[in-house]
Write a protein that holds these residues in place. Structure first.
Motif, short mmCIF file in Angstrom:
data_model
loop_
_atom_site.label_atom_id
_atom_site.label_comp_id
_atom_site.label_asym_id
_atom_site.label_seq_id
_atom_site.Cartn_x
_atom_site.Cartn_y
_atom_site.Cartn_z
N LEU A 1 29.15 -21.13 58.08
CA LEU A 1 28.96 -19.69 57.91
C LEU A 1 30.26 -18.94 58.16
N PHE A 2 30.93 -19.25 59.27
CA PHE A 2 32.17 -18.55 59.58
C PHE A 2 33.29 -18.96 58.62
N GLY A 3 33.31 -20.25 58.22
CA GLY A 3 34.34 -20.69 57.29
C GLY A 3 34.23 -20.03 55.93
N LEU A 4 33.01 -19.96 55.39
CA LEU A 4 32.82 -19.33 54.08
C LEU A 4 33.07 -17.82 54.15
N ALA A 5 32.63 -17.18 55.24
CA ALA A 5 32.88 -15.75 55.37
C ALA A 5 34.38 -15.47 55.48
N GLY A 6 35.09 -16.28 56.27
CA GLY A 6 36.53 -16.10 56.36
C GLY A 6 37.24 -16.35 55.04
N SER A 7 36.80 -17.37 54.30
CA SER A 7 37.40 -17.64 52.99
C SER A 7 37.14 -16.49 52.01
N LEU A 8 35.96 -15.87 52.10
CA LEU A 8 35.67 -14.73 51.25
C LEU A 8 36.60 -13.55 51.55
N VAL A 9 36.81 -13.28 52.82
CA VAL A 9 37.69 -12.16 53.20
C VAL A 9 39.12 -12.44 52.77
N ILE A 10 39.60 -13.65 53.04
CA ILE A 10 40.99 -14.00 52.69
C ILE A 10 41.18 -14.01 51.18
N GLY A 11 40.15 -14.43 50.44
CA GLY A 11 40.26 -14.42 48.98
C GLY A 11 40.44 -13.02 48.43
N PHE A 12 39.70 -12.05 48.97
CA PHE A 12 39.86 -10.67 48.50
C PHE A 12 41.23 -10.12 48.87
N LEU A 13 41.69 -10.40 50.07
CA LEU A 13 43.02 -9.91 50.48
C LEU A 13 44.12 -10.55 49.65
N ASP A 14 43.97 -11.83 49.35
CA ASP A 14 44.95 -12.49 48.49
C ASP A 14 44.93 -11.92 47.08
N LEU A 15 43.76 -11.55 46.60
CA LEU A 15 43.65 -10.91 45.28
C LEU A 15 44.41 -9.59 45.25
N GLN A 16 44.25 -8.77 46.29
CA GLN A 16 44.96 -7.49 46.34
C GLN A 16 46.47 -7.70 46.45
N ALA A 17 46.88 -8.67 47.23
CA ALA A 17 48.32 -8.96 47.32
C ALA A 17 48.86 -9.43 45.97
N GLY A 18 48.11 -10.26 45.27
CA GLY A 18 48.54 -10.71 43.95
C GLY A 18 48.64 -9.57 42.95
N GLN A 19 47.69 -8.64 42.99
CA GLN A 19 47.76 -7.48 42.10
C GLN A 19 48.96 -6.59 42.42
N ALA A 20 49.26 -6.44 43.71
CA ALA A 20 50.43 -5.65 44.10
C ALA A 20 51.71 -6.31 43.60
N HIS A 21 51.81 -7.62 43.73
CA HIS A 21 53.00 -8.33 43.24
C HIS A 21 53.11 -8.22 41.72
N THR A 22 51.99 -8.35 41.03
CA THR A 22 52.02 -8.28 39.57
C THR A 22 52.46 -6.91 39.09
N ARG A 23 51.93 -5.84 39.70
CA ARG A 23 52.34 -4.50 39.27
C ARG A 23 53.80 -4.24 39.60
N PHE A 24 54.27 -4.70 40.74
CA PHE A 24 55.68 -4.55 41.09
C PHE A 24 56.55 -5.26 40.07
N TYR A 25 56.20 -6.49 39.70
CA TYR A 25 57.00 -7.26 38.75
C TYR A 25 56.98 -6.61 37.36
N ASN A 26 55.80 -6.17 36.92
CA ASN A 26 55.70 -5.57 35.59
C ASN A 26 56.48 -4.25 35.50
N GLU A 27 56.38 -3.41 36.52
CA GLU A 27 57.12 -2.15 36.51
C GLU A 27 58.63 -2.39 36.58
N LEU A 28 59.03 -3.38 37.35
CA LEU A 28 60.46 -3.70 37.41
C LEU A 28 60.97 -4.20 36.06
N GLU A 29 60.19 -5.05 35.42
CA GLU A 29 60.60 -5.57 34.11
C GLU A 29 60.63 -4.45 33.07
N ASP A 30 59.63 -3.57 33.10
CA ASP A 30 59.62 -2.46 32.15
C ASP A 30 60.82 -1.53 32.37
#
Length: 337
Positions: free
Chosen positions: A199-228
């Motif tokens: 229960l704790f492992g799956l809940a922690g993985s769910l939270v970390i997955g969402f945070l990693d998704l937001q970090a990935g989106q931030a990196h992608t937008r930074f890279y795309n705006e820099l390239e543009d």
């Protein structure tokens, strides 16, 4: 300088930090609501569950750090875009791209082929910072499964001890049933709590997955705006520069009057050679086309001959079938008579 000032600056990744904070707030509120159910599950195996929560906390801090480090790079690019390249400081992720950024801010944009390998380096640096988050997400699930199997092993061993401790000889059945029920009370009550680690492992993985998704989106937008931003200055700018014809003419030495005639004669000779070569190539091409046409014509005739042979064979088979049918009809009539 005006071209760089007109370029839009990079946007701040603050919106992704806000999303992460809101998500953690909602997760904390849900944990507070389910406090009475979570505490007994945590106390079933406090050592392993505490380890899972500690690893999840480390991953949360790392995910915020992955977004937070973009602020320095965004400020650097924006200062360079505004013309303050000397006071912009030294970036960390964009260290390999810093000279190209300063040239872009100074009105000397590089071509896309020049800065594309540097952008690939920046993308690899952004991605390698998130590899630890992906590993921790899988590690949390693995620790949860480890706790589950650990609890199941303890439960099965306790059940085995209860069965071995029962009296095999004749006795009252009601007494034996009461002993079995009291003996199985502890392992059966703990078997549900043995899944608390999952229960704790799956809940922690769910939270970390969402945070990693937001970090990935931030990196992608930074890279795309820099390239543009870099691509907006690439392309026609170098081609629009005036060709320094007068300076070249001024430094050229004086030439003799026979030089132009000699060069003209050499050019005419090369042109004649090229024309001769093209004529020979055209002749060979014409001959090859003629040979190809003859080959195609022969193939068509051969196909027509084969088609005629097939038609003749089909007609012969049809005539044989008609004759065979007539013979069978005669035999049938003779038998009837």
């Amino acid at each position: 300088m005006a071209a760089s000032a007109a370029s839009p600056p990079l946007t701040s990744p603050r919106i992704y930090l806000i999303r992460m904070v809101v998500f953690l707030t909602l997760a904390g509120f849900l944990a507070f609501v389910l406090y009475r159910q979570i505490v007994p599950a945590f106390m079933a195996n406090p050592g392993l569950n505490g380890l899972i929560l500690g690893v999840a906390l480390i991953a949360v801090i790392l995910s915020f750090g992955q977004v937070q480090r973009l602020f320095r790079e965004v400020r650097y690019v924006n200062r360079v875009a505004e013309g303050g390249g000397q006071q912009a400081g030294t970036p960390r992720i964009l260290a390999a791209l810093a000279p190209a950024l300063r040239d872009r801010g100074g009105g000397r944009p590089h071509g896309q082929a020049a800065f594309q390998p540097l952008l690939d380096t920046v993308a690899s640096r952004l991605d390698e910072g998130r590899e630890i988050l992906r590993y921790i997400g899988g590690l949390l699930i693995l620790l949860g499964l480890l706790g589950t199997f650990w609890g199941l092993i303890d439960t099965l061993s306790a059940v085995g001890n209860v069965i071995r401790s029962m009296r095999a000889g004749g006795g009252d059945a009601a007494v034996m049933f009461d002993e079995l029920k009291s003996g199985l009370a502890v392992p059966l009550s703990g078997i549900g709590l043995s899944f608390s680690a999952s229960l704790f492992g799956l809940a922690g993985s769910l939270v970390i997955g969402f945070l990693d998704l937001q970090a990935g989106q931030a990196h992608t937008r930074f890279y795309n705006e820099l390239e543009d931003w870099l691509v907006t200055g690439a392309g026609p700018a170098p081609a629009a520069a005036p060709v320094p014809v007068p300076a070249t003419v001024a430094v050229m030495p004086a030439r003799s009057p026979e030089a132009p005639n000699r060069e003209l004669a050499e050019a005419m000779a090369r042109l004649g050679t090229l024309v001769g070569d093209s004529t020979s190539h055209s002749r060979s091409s014409t001959q090859a086309m003629a040979n190809l046409a003859e080959g195609i014509q022969g193939l068509v005739q051969h196909m027509r001959a084969e088609q005629q042979m097939i038609r003749d064979w089909v007609e012969a088979q049809a005539s044989r079938e008609r004759e065979l049918k007539q013979v069978l009809d005669r035999i049938a009539r003779e038998r009837v008579e």
